[in-house]
Scaffold this motif. Structure first.
Motif, PDB file in Angstrom:
ATOM      1  N   ASN A 187      -1.251  -2.108  -9.082  1.00  0.00           N
ATOM      2  CA  ASN A 187      -1.635  -1.500 -10.366  1.00  0.00           C
ATOM      3  C   ASN A 187      -3.139  -1.364 -10.536  1.00  0.00           C
ATOM      4  OD1 ASN A 187      -2.474  -4.104 -10.960  1.00  0.00           O
ATOM      5  ND2 ASN A 187      -0.987  -4.442 -12.597  1.00  0.00           N
ATOM      6  N   ARG A 188      -3.902  -1.744  -9.503  1.00  0.00           N
ATOM      7  CA  ARG A 188      -5.358  -1.566  -9.437  1.00  0.00           C
ATOM      8  C   ARG A 188      -6.116  -2.428 -10.446  1.00  0.00           C
ATOM      9  NH1 ARG A 188      -5.871   0.204  -4.763  1.00  0.00           N
ATOM     10  NH2 ARG A 188      -8.006   0.819  -5.254  1.00  0.00           N
ATOM     11  N   ARG A 189      -5.485  -3.494 -10.949  1.00  0.00           N
ATOM     12  CA  ARG A 189      -6.118  -4.320 -11.974  1.00  0.00           C
ATOM     13  C   ARG A 189      -6.548  -5.697 -11.468  1.00  0.00           C
ATOM     14  NH1 ARG A 189      -8.060  -1.105 -15.782  1.00  0.00           N
ATOM     15  NH2 ARG A 189      -6.472   0.009 -16.971  1.00  0.00           N
ATOM     16  N   PHE A 190      -5.993  -6.155 -10.360  1.00  0.00           N
ATOM     17  CA  PHE A 190      -6.175  -7.533  -9.919  1.00  0.00           C
ATOM     18  C   PHE A 190      -6.434  -7.566  -8.425  1.00  0.00           C
ATOM     19  CE2 PHE A 190      -3.348  -7.442 -13.573  1.00  0.00           C
ATOM     20  CZ  PHE A 190      -3.892  -8.400 -14.400  1.00  0.00           C
ATOM     21  N   LEU A 191      -6.768  -8.744  -7.926  1.00  0.00           N
ATOM     22  CA  LEU A 191      -6.791  -9.000  -6.494  1.00  0.00           C
ATOM     23  C   LEU A 191      -5.569  -9.835  -6.137  1.00  0.00           C
ATOM     24  CD1 LEU A 191     -10.520  -9.811  -5.643  1.00  0.00           C
ATOM     25  CD2 LEU A 191      -9.389  -7.597  -5.923  1.00  0.00           C
TER      26      LEU A 191
END
Length: 471
Positions: free
Chosen positions: A32-36
């Motif tokens: 979701n491109r929000r976290f690692l």
């Protein structure tokens, strides 16, 4: 031709880092491109420490003491600089070694034989960190080596030699547990500055084969997105919200970067340090305390950051009485390792990991503004912020002061809500009762004292989540 020959020579000095990160999984950006996340998709919580002078000032024994302490305290990333800020080119490390031959980035000072050059000292520390479960947030250089806005310099980088140096560094630490952090607290003011950063990123990618994430450490009050948000090499945005204590104009910018498109994870890589002169003005505002560091952490995290970096003013410079101080450090670094703010950072990590992590979003609409909005959600040092998961199974409100407030209970998509009070100071949770998941509900923190912050946690009662902060 000279640059090509130099690069060929440099590649002969391949890393002694092979196998260093065998026990550390590679990191990537979540779907979701929000976290690692790790390579198997497990959440990775960045809990960083700013140890900028680590490679330059500490002996091996001192470095191990530092790393052992931070590992026990729950940190996961150590941010350190290869070409350090405090005269890192010309003042040697404790073993008398300098990083470059004649300050030429295409000529790292590497020598045959064990343990007899600057880079083998860096190797040792990176390896020791990785063995303790710590990633190194590795800055190839501090920014005054390409933009001498302030600092000791000298400026040594061009787009041409930055790419060569980046490739050499990428090859050397290809198998290590590192995250590349370009920049180094300097503004990007010219096209040449931009090209130096881009060239170094190209070199790193070529050298490590894309094995590691890359970000950019900006000047105070700014973020990497300001200059490089759409650049393909920039895997996530880093901010330096800096050494003030107010939400407005500083920590609110984390949410602004979270809302940018294309979507990229965001992190505050340098908030206010503990025991730092507030706004660099100790005569008027004194030095920060643990409560200031805690507020910065929860403001950032609840505003969309995927992790957080802590800092202590004595630690970044590894100050001790025999060294010239930078900006009035209060404690020797060994003593500062155990300051309360450092010990309290792990509570934020444990809190967020005790609930579904990769679906978490910022959502201040959980809070109901007071008749006087500067009371709730508040302003300055007293700003409330909220976060929840997209499925509505939990919500959290950071409460920086002991005043009553109200929340929208339908933020939880259930019939009943189980409420908890979580202490950012000691990591303990206590029950706050059960309520219908409808309408408004008023809450008052258990202790209204000054600098006694709290987190209100609201859970879908049917989920049977553990007490906040417990696995």
């Amino acid at each position: 031709m000279k640059a090509l020959v130099t690069l060929i020579v440099l590649t002969l000095f391949l890393s002694r880092m092979d196998g260093t990160a065998a026990d550390l999984p590679r990191l990537k950006v979540s779907e979701n491109r929000r976290f690692l996340v790790t390579e198997t998709g497990q959440p990775f919580f960045w809990l960083g420490d700013t140890a900028w002078e680590l490679f330059h000032r500490l002996t091996r024994e001192e470095a191990l003491h530092y790393l052992d302490t931070r590992a026990r305290q729950g940190f996961t990333v150590i941010q350190a600089v290869a070409l350090a800020e405090v005269d890192g080119l010309n003042t040697p490390n404790p073993y008398g070694h300098r990083p470059l031959v004649e300050n030429d980035p295409t000529r790292p000072d590497v020598r045959e034989g064990p343990d007899n050059d600057y880079w083998e000292h860096v190797d040792f520390i990176v390896r020791a960190a990785n063995q303790r479960g710590l990633y190194i947030g590795l800055l190839p250089t501090w920014g005054d080596k390409w933009n001498k806005k302030w600092g000791t310099g000298p400026e040594i980088f061009t787009p041409q030699n930055a790419e060569i140096y980046g490739e050499w560094l990428g090859r050397r630490y290809r198998n290590a547990g590192v995250i590349w952090i370009l920049g180094g607290d300097r503004p990007v003011e010219t096209d040449t500055h931009r090209e130096i950063i881009r060239a170094m990123a190209r070199g790193l990618r070529r050298g490590d084969g894309g094995a590691h994430l890359i970000t950019f450490h900006p000047v105070g009050g700014a973020g990497s997105a300001q200059w490089f948000h759409t650049e393909p090499w920039l895997d996530f945005n880093m901010r330096q919200n800096g050494h003030g204590t107010e939400f407005n104009g500083r920590y609110e910018q984390t949410r602004a970067d979270y809302d940018r498109t294309p979507v990229k994870p965001v992190l505050d890589g340098e908030p206010i340090y503990e025991d730092h002169p507030v706004h660099f003005d100790p005569a008027r505002q004194g030095h920060s305390i643990a409560a200031d560091a805690r507020r910065a952490a929860y403001w950032d995290l609840f505003s969309g950051a995927f992790g957080h970096t802590y800092g202590h003013h004595s630690i970044w410079q590894f100050w001790s009485p025999e060294r010239p101080p930078v900006n009035h450090p209060l404690l020797p670094w060994r003593q500062a390792l155990h300051q309360p703010g450092a010990l309290q950072m792990r509570h934020a990590k444990q809190l967020l990991l005790s609930r579904p992590f990769l679906t978490r979003i910022p959502d201040d609409s959980v809070l109901i503004p007071d008749r006087i909005p500067t009371s709730v959600p508040g302003a300055g040092r007293y700003r409330f912020v909220a976060t929840r998961d997209t499925a509505g199974t939990y919500a959290m409100v950071y409460v920086p002061v002991g005043r009553p407030f109200r929340v929208r209970m339908n933020a939880i998509h259930a019939e009943r809500v189980r409420a908890w009070w979580f202490s950012p100071r000691n990591g303990r949770a206590q029950s706050a009762g059960e309520f219908p998941a409808a309408g408004e509900q008023a809450f008052t923190p258990p202790d209204p004292g000054e600098h006694l912050d709290w987190v209100l946690v609201l859970d879908d009662a049917t989920r049977n989540y553990p007490p906040p902060g417990q696995p």
